[in-house]
Design a protein around this motif. Structure first.
Motif, mmCIF file in Angstrom:
data_model
loop_
_atom_site.group_PDB
_atom_site.id
_atom_site.type_symbol
_atom_site.label_atom_id
_atom_site.label_comp_id
_atom_site.label_asym_id
_atom_site.label_seq_id
_atom_site.Cartn_x
_atom_site.Cartn_y
_atom_site.Cartn_z
ATOM 1 N N ASP A 159 -29.694 -18.374 -34.631
ATOM 2 C CA ASP A 159 -31.133 -18.231 -34.458
ATOM 3 C C ASP A 159 -31.471 -16.938 -33.714
ATOM 4 O O ASP A 159 -30.717 -16.483 -32.848
ATOM 5 N N TRP A 160 -32.633 -16.367 -34.041
ATOM 6 C CA TRP A 160 -33.076 -15.103 -33.428
ATOM 7 C C TRP A 160 -33.087 -15.209 -31.907
ATOM 8 O O TRP A 160 -32.617 -14.306 -31.209
ATOM 9 N N SER A 161 -33.628 -16.289 -31.385
ATOM 10 C CA SER A 161 -33.698 -16.452 -29.927
ATOM 11 C C SER A 161 -32.310 -16.474 -29.307
ATOM 12 O O SER A 161 -32.075 -15.881 -28.244
ATOM 13 N N GLU A 162 -31.383 -17.162 -29.955
ATOM 14 C CA GLU A 162 -30.019 -17.226 -29.430
ATOM 15 C C GLU A 162 -29.353 -15.855 -29.474
ATOM 16 O O GLU A 162 -28.617 -15.487 -28.553
ATOM 17 N N ARG A 163 -29.592 -15.105 -30.525
ATOM 18 C CA ARG A 163 -29.013 -13.759 -30.599
ATOM 19 C C ARG A 163 -29.534 -12.882 -29.475
ATOM 20 O O ARG A 163 -28.795 -12.096 -28.871
ATOM 21 N N ARG A 164 -30.827 -12.991 -29.182
ATOM 22 C CA ARG A 164 -31.377 -12.191 -28.084
ATOM 23 C C ARG A 164 -30.763 -12.596 -26.750
ATOM 24 O O ARG A 164 -30.407 -11.738 -25.928
ATOM 25 N N LEU A 165 -30.628 -13.896 -26.522
ATOM 26 C CA LEU A 165 -30.045 -14.359 -25.267
ATOM 27 C C LEU A 165 -28.576 -13.978 -25.147
ATOM 28 O O LEU A 165 -28.076 -13.742 -24.040
ATOM 29 N N GLU A 166 -27.857 -13.913 -26.250
ATOM 30 C CA GLU A 166 -26.466 -13.465 -26.219
ATOM 31 C C GLU A 166 -26.375 -12.013 -25.740
ATOM 32 O O GLU A 166 -25.470 -11.660 -24.972
ATOM 33 N N ILE A 167 -27.317 -11.180 -26.200
ATOM 34 C CA ILE A 167 -27.330 -9.787 -25.747
ATOM 35 C C ILE A 167 -27.670 -9.727 -24.265
ATOM 36 O O ILE A 167 -27.068 -8.961 -23.499
ATOM 37 N N LEU A 168 -28.616 -10.546 -23.839
ATOM 38 C CA LEU A 168 -28.956 -10.604 -22.417
ATOM 39 C C LEU A 168 -27.744 -11.023 -21.590
ATOM 40 O O LEU A 168 -27.451 -10.429 -20.545
ATOM 41 N N ASP A 169 -27.016 -12.026 -22.063
ATOM 42 C CA ASP A 169 -25.829 -12.501 -21.350
ATOM 43 C C ASP A 169 -24.729 -11.450 -21.308
ATOM 44 O O ASP A 169 -23.951 -11.396 -20.345
ATOM 45 N N SER A 170 -24.656 -10.615 -22.348
ATOM 46 C CA SER A 170 -23.609 -9.579 -22.389
ATOM 47 C C SER A 170 -23.842 -8.500 -21.339
ATOM 48 O O SER A 170 -22.924 -7.765 -20.977
ATOM 49 N N GLY A 171 -25.079 -8.372 -20.878
ATOM 50 C CA GLY A 171 -25.374 -7.440 -19.791
ATOM 51 C C GLY A 171 -25.694 -6.031 -20.210
ATOM 52 O O GLY A 171 -25.924 -5.166 -19.359
ATOM 53 N N ARG A 172 -25.760 -5.768 -21.520
ATOM 54 C CA ARG A 172 -26.102 -4.424 -21.983
ATOM 55 C C ARG A 172 -26.464 -4.462 -23.464
ATOM 56 O O ARG A 172 -26.110 -5.411 -24.165
ATOM 57 N N LEU A 173 -27.161 -3.429 -23.913
ATOM 58 C CA LEU A 173 -27.468 -3.334 -25.334
ATOM 59 C C LEU A 173 -26.207 -2.933 -26.099
ATOM 60 O O LEU A 173 -25.351 -2.221 -25.557
ATOM 61 N N PRO A 174 -26.050 -3.364 -27.356
ATOM 62 C CA PRO A 174 -24.817 -3.113 -28.096
ATOM 63 C C PRO A 174 -24.584 -1.626 -28.375
ATOM 64 O O PRO A 174 -25.426 -0.973 -28.992
ATOM 65 N N ALA A 175 -23.446 -1.130 -27.922
ATOM 66 C CA ALA A 175 -23.137 0.301 -28.086
ATOM 67 C C ALA A 175 -23.024 0.693 -29.547
ATOM 68 O O ALA A 175 -23.464 1.783 -29.941
ATOM 69 N N ASP A 176 -22.454 -0.193 -30.376
ATOM 70 C CA ASP A 176 -22.309 0.153 -31.778
ATOM 71 C C ASP A 176 -23.667 0.224 -32.472
ATOM 72 O O ASP A 176 -23.895 1.084 -33.330
ATOM 73 N N GLY A 177 -24.592 -0.653 -32.091
ATOM 74 C CA GLY A 177 -25.930 -0.613 -32.661
ATOM 75 C C GLY A 177 -26.677 0.647 -32.275
ATOM 76 O O GLY A 177 -27.387 1.247 -33.085
ATOM 77 N N ILE A 178 -26.517 1.067 -31.013
ATOM 78 C CA ILE A 178 -27.169 2.293 -30.550
ATOM 79 C C ILE A 178 -26.609 3.496 -31.304
ATOM 80 O O ILE A 178 -27.362 4.349 -31.802
ATOM 81 N N ALA A 179 -25.288 3.578 -31.416
ATOM 82 C CA ALA A 179 -24.671 4.704 -32.105
ATOM 83 C C ALA A 179 -25.075 4.748 -33.565
ATOM 84 O O ALA A 179 -25.407 5.817 -34.099
ATOM 85 N N ALA A 180 -25.068 3.600 -34.220
ATOM 86 C CA ALA A 180 -25.400 3.562 -35.645
ATOM 87 C C ALA A 180 -26.839 4.008 -35.884
ATOM 88 O O ALA A 180 -27.119 4.775 -36.817
ATOM 89 N N TYR A 181 -27.762 3.544 -35.048
ATOM 90 C CA TYR A 181 -29.162 3.904 -35.282
ATOM 91 C C TYR A 181 -29.394 5.397 -35.043
ATOM 92 O O TYR A 181 -30.014 6.080 -35.874
ATOM 93 N N PHE A 182 -28.922 5.916 -33.909
ATOM 94 C CA PHE A 182 -29.205 7.319 -33.615
ATOM 95 C C PHE A 182 -28.432 8.266 -34.520
ATOM 96 O O PHE A 182 -28.914 9.360 -34.826
ATOM 97 N N ASP A 183 -27.268 7.870 -34.974
ATOM 98 C CA ASP A 183 -26.558 8.704 -35.949
ATOM 99 C C ASP A 183 -27.342 8.788 -37.255
ATOM 100 O O ASP A 183 -27.353 9.830 -37.923
ATOM 101 N N ALA A 184 -28.014 7.697 -37.622
ATOM 102 C CA ALA A 184 -28.758 7.664 -38.874
ATOM 103 C C ALA A 184 -30.124 8.341 -38.770
ATOM 104 O O ALA A 184 -30.605 8.938 -39.742
ATOM 105 N N TRP A 185 -30.754 8.257 -37.596
ATOM 106 C CA TRP A 185 -32.140 8.701 -37.489
ATOM 107 C C TRP A 185 -32.358 9.860 -36.526
ATOM 108 O O TRP A 185 -33.514 10.220 -36.236
ATOM 109 N N ALA A 186 -31.307 10.485 -36.040
ATOM 110 C CA ALA A 186 -31.476 11.583 -35.083
ATOM 111 C C ALA A 186 -32.348 12.706 -35.647
ATOM 112 O O ALA A 186 -33.110 13.347 -34.907
#
Length: 529
Positions: free
Chosen positions: A85-112
């Motif tokens: 569920d969307w809510s659970e995915r968001r809480l998993e990221i919150l529990d991990s303590g940081r935004l996903p590094a691979d997601g950040i790299a993928a987005y900025f590599d594509a849209w820089a």
């Protein structure tokens, strides 16, 4: 054509001011005061908040940041195919303590290439203005910066020469572009010629004159995750595009593109088109700008999810206005309650329903930051408005209660005695001067308000903090109504006496003050509290 010498990549170049957390500062690292978008997201768990001084710029920046957060976290679609569920995915990221590094790299590599302030597709700008606007009739750099006077306007915030304006650092110009998109006025801008027809008429921005409310955590990570809107099941990231992700720039002669989901709703609702002109000799400085209309006809929907929406007597929705004289606690029931009641039929900001899940998962509940700009629809910019509550979202209503909420009653009682003391000092002034509308009456009322409202705010938060956490939003909740009435009345009495005391040395003044004092108790206009 306008030639640019630098792309000024916003993902890499430091331009956003930040405050670092205490733990980040304790490492001894030389932490930069400015960061680019990539660093901001990567280290959002080490940043306590943005340090943008101007509230409308702060508010404007948050909206693209929410969209970027949704993208890098994969929270821009309700169903990512994982079965979680969307809510659970968001809480998993919150529990991990940081935004996903691979997601950040993928987005900025594509849209820089779309996150550059200058170039063929400059970020949040329309490069076609270089040809569609008269280069001899640009808006000017002073008009770009909201805190500067331009033309014959008053110098409300800063003093500069309109004939020889100082250039603006590129990062500050980017903040001004965002401020224009959300808070820009209606009226005349640079003349833009499209399809052989020139026009200079602009429509007001979607946040013009409004107060924006944002859930805020102890780190920027918590703030960004709390500010996300859950997409409807049918939303697709392929269609729900941010303004800088458009494959082609929209036709200014056609109706505005329709909003497809949270990302376009937050970043692609501007009624303005802008283009910065960089200094050819300095790659980090902007010297001029074109500012004009984005769409000749039609209007994008005004339904921002961070505003308190009210209903007029004609049944039309409108956002609660930014008012520099109104303290944030006076909006508290409209922020915490689903249906706070009242003739305005106020609706809690839409984002709060989703934010409560994040607040419940934290050791310290989320606070609320208010950001806005007191403005009229066109040229007048009066005052910045900002406020921050204590952590309060643990008190937010999750279901409609059967009885009247205590927090709403508490707020209304504080406002009741605020209105009474202002009326009472006006009445005392009338009786003393024996005039129907003495000029001094408004001065007396302003002085009384200045004395009453800060102390009433302290009383509100003291009583608010004492509410029973197990039933905080129910009528009783440990709230002693008689004691609350007496507390606000005492504050009103002190303000009243302080304002009227100078005239009490005469018999006429003393009688006027004594007679008008009954208004603190309702006078002959008894008001139910």
């Amino acid at each position: 054509m306008i030639l640019t010498v630098s792309a000024f990549p916003l993902d890499e170049t430091p331009w956003l001011p930040v405050l670092w957390t205490r733990s980040a500062r304790s490492t001894g690292e030389d932490l930069p005061p400015l960061v680019g978008l990539r660093t901001l997201l990567t280290r959002s768990h080490e940043i306590s908040a943005l340090a943008i001084a101007e509230p409308p710029a702060h508010s404007a920046v948050l909206r693209p940041l929410y969209a970027l957060t949704a993208r890098v976290c994969g929270l821009d679609e309700d169903d990512d195919g994982s079965g979680v569920d969307w809510s659970e995915r968001r809480l998993e990221i919150l529990d991990s303590g940081r935004l996903p590094a691979d997601g950040i790299a993928a987005y900025f590599d594509a849209w820089a290439h779309r996150l550059r302030l200058f170039g063929e597709r400059p970020w949040m700008q329309d490069p076609r203005l270089a040809d569609q606007c008269d280069p001899k009739r640009s808006a000017g750099i002073n008009k770009l910066v909201p805190t500067r006077p331009s033309g014959n306007n008053h110098a409300w915030f800063t003093h500069v020469q309109d004939g020889a304006p100082d250039p603006v650092p590129a990062g500050e110009a980017a903040l001004s572009v965002l401020t224009w998109h959300y808070y820009g006025p209606s009226g005349r801008g640079s003349a833009r010629t499209v399809g052989g027809t020139a026009s200079a008429s602009m429509k007001a921005g979607p946040l013009r004159g409004a107060l924006s409310y944002h859930p805020e955590g102890s780190t920027l990570l918590e703030t960004l995750l709390a500010g996300l809107l859950r997409p409807d099941p049918g939303v697709s990231r392929l269609n729900d595009r941010c303004m800088w992700e458009w494959e082609k720039l929209p036709d200014p002669d056609a109706p505005p593109p329709s909003v497809q989901g949270p990302c376009s709703r937050l970043t692609a609702v501007s009624q303005h088109a802008l283009l910065l002109v960089p200094d050819p000799n300095d790659e980090n400085v902007v010297t001029d700008a074109f500012i004009t209309w984005a769409y000749r006809d039609g209007r994008l929907p005004r339904d921002d999810p961070f505003l308190i929406w009210q209903t007029s007597q004609q049944g039309n929705p409108y956002p609660r206005a930014a008012d520099s004289k109104r303290a944030l606690w006076r909006d508290m029931d409209a922020l915490l309650l689903r249906n706070p009641g009242g003739t305005a039929q106020a609706r809690r900001p839409e984002v709060f329903s989703d934010a409560l899940e994040v607040s419940d998962a934290l050791d310290t509940p989320l606070a609320v930051r208010a950001l806005g700009f007191e403005q009229d629809g066109q040229a007048k910019d009066r005052q910045f408005v900002a406020g921050l509550t204590p952590p309060v979202l643990d008190r937010a209503e999750k279901a409609n209660p059967a009885t009247e909420p205590a927090v709403g009653w508490l707020r209304r009682t504080g406002e009741l005695y605020g209105r009474r003391v202002e009326y009472a000092v006006r009445r005392a002034c009338q009786l003393y001067t024996r005039e129907t509308r003495p000029r001094e009456a408004e001065n007396w009322a302003e002085r009384a308000a200045a004395l009453y409202w800060p102390r009433a705010e302290e009383e509100f938060w003291s009583r608010f903090d004492a509410l029973d956490l197990t039933g905080a939003l129910l009528v009783e909740a440990g709230l002693d109504r008689d004691a609350v009435r007496q507390a606000f009345l005492r504050i009103a009495e002190r303000a009243y006496m302080s304002v009227t005391e100078p005239v009490c040395h005469t018999q006429r003044g003393a009688r006027a003050v004594a007679d008008a004092r009954t208004e603190l108790h309702g006078g002959n206009r008894r008001t139910r509290s």
